[in-house]
Design an enzyme around this catalytic site. Structure first.
Site, PDB file in Angstrom:
ATOM      1  N   LEU A  95       0.848  -1.188   0.000  1.00 19.58           N
ATOM      2  CA  LEU A  95       0.000   0.000   0.000  1.00 19.58           C
ATOM      3  C   LEU A  95       0.884   1.238   0.000  1.00 19.58           C
ATOM      4  CD1 LEU A  95      -2.487  -1.381   2.632  1.00 19.58           C
ATOM      5  CD2 LEU A  95      -3.013  -0.930   0.223  1.00 19.58           C
ATOM      6  N   ASN A 107      -0.757  -5.717   9.602  1.00 22.79           N
ATOM      7  CA  ASN A 107      -0.492  -6.843   8.722  1.00 22.79           C
ATOM      8  C   ASN A 107       0.206  -7.929   9.528  1.00 22.79           C
ATOM      9  OD1 ASN A 107      -0.319  -8.399   6.407  1.00 22.79           O
ATOM     10  ND2 ASN A 107       1.376  -7.247   5.517  1.00 22.79           N
ATOM     11  N   THR A 108       0.157  -9.150   9.016  1.00 26.44           N
ATOM     12  CA  THR A 108       0.941 -10.227   9.599  1.00 26.44           C
ATOM     13  C   THR A 108       2.007 -10.638   8.588  1.00 26.44           C
ATOM     14  OG1 THR A 108      -0.538 -11.958   8.773  1.00 26.44           O
ATOM     15  CG2 THR A 108      -0.957 -11.118  11.003  1.00 26.44           C
ATOM     16  N   HIS A 109       3.078 -11.191   9.119  1.00 26.25           N
ATOM     17  CA  HIS A 109       4.153 -11.691   8.261  1.00 26.25           C
ATOM     18  C   HIS A 109       4.579 -13.047   8.792  1.00 26.25           C
ATOM     19  CE1 HIS A 109       7.510 -11.766   5.560  1.00 26.25           C
ATOM     20  NE2 HIS A 109       8.349 -11.946   6.561  1.00 26.25           N
ATOM     21  N   ASP A 141       4.106   0.274   7.492  1.00 28.54           N
ATOM     22  CA  ASP A 141       4.705   1.556   7.152  1.00 28.54           C
ATOM     23  C   ASP A 141       5.111   1.509   5.684  1.00 28.54           C
ATOM     24  OD1 ASP A 141       7.047   0.053   7.055  1.00 28.54           O
ATOM     25  OD2 ASP A 141       7.997   1.071   8.751  1.00 28.54           O
ATOM     26  N   GLY A 143       7.839   0.633   4.290  1.00 30.67           N
ATOM     27  CA  GLY A 143       8.807  -0.396   3.921  1.00 30.67           C
ATOM     28  C   GLY A 143       8.137  -1.738   3.702  1.00 30.67           C
TER      29      GLY A 143
END
Length: 176
Positions: A95, A107-109, A141, A143
Site C-alpha cells: 500500500l 499486517n501479519t508476516h 509503514d 517499507g
C-alpha cells in the site's frame, strides 16, 4: 465497550479473514468488519465475506494506469466505510504512503520480523537454518515488513519441514 470498525484486505483464500470473522461473531471481541476488499476477482476471501453479509469490493492494479492511481482508488473506497483500522489478511500488495497516511493498517508476516522480510519468509527461514521462526503482527509503514511490531508468536522448525509444512504451521499460529 466500543466496537472498532475494520476493513479487511485479502488476496486469496481468506483463512486469516475467517479467523477474524469467527472472532468478530463474539460481541465481546469489540470488532465489526464493515467491508472486505481485494486486489483480485473471484477469490475465496471475498466469498467468505459475502456469506457473512459483509460488503466487498475489488480493485485490481492492472485496471489503473499507475500504481498511484490504484492506491488512491483503494484509499477512497476504504474511506467510504469509515474504518478505525485496516487489516491486511493475506493481502499481497504494498500500500502506498497516501493510503498509509489515512489509515492505521495492520499486517501479519510469516516470520519473526525483522528477520526474513518479503514474500518468502518460511523459505528464507529454512534456507538460513533457523530452529525457531514464527509470525509477526505489525503496523504497516512504507517499507516491506518493517513497521512497528505489535506482537509475535514463535513456531519451531521441525527437522522434516519443507516450505509448505512450515508455512501451514505458521498460518495456524497467525490465527491464534
Amino acid at each position: 465497550m466500543s466496537t472498532a470498525r475494520i476493513v479487511v484486505l485479502v488476496s486469496g483464500s481468506g483463512t486469516n479473514l475467517q479467523a477474524l470473522l469467527d472472532a468478530a461473531d463474539d460481541p465481546d471481541y469489540g470488532v465489526r468488519i464493515v467491508a472486505v476488499g481485494a486486489d483480485r476477482d473471484e477469490i475465496e476471501g471475498l466469498a467468505r465475506a459475502e456469506r457473512h453479509g459483509i460488503p466487498t469490493f475489488t480493485r485490481r492494479v492492472s485496471d489503473f494506469e499507475t500504481r498511484e492511481g490504484w492506491d488512491n482508488a483503494m484509499a477512497t473506497l476504504v474511506s467510504w466505510f469509515e474504518p478505525d483500522l485496516v487489516v491486511c489478511a493475506g493481502f499481497m500488495k504494498l500500500l502506498g504512503q497516501e493510503f498509509l497516511d489515512q489509515f492505521v493498517t495492520l499486517n501479519t508476516h510469516p516470520a519473526l520480523c525483522p528477520s526474513f522480510p518479503g514474500m518468502h519468509g518460511p523459505r528464507d527461514a529454512l534456507d538460513y537454518g533457523v530452529k525457531v521462526t514464527g509470525a509477526t503482527l505489525f503496523v504497516v509503514d512504507g517499507g516491506v515488513d518493517t513497521g512497528p511490531i505489535v506482537a509475535q508468536t514463535t513456531v519451531p522448525v521441525e527437522a522434516d519441514d519443507d516450505v509448505e509444512s512450515l508455512h501451514e504451521r505458521i498460518k495456524v499460529a497467525e490465527r491464534t
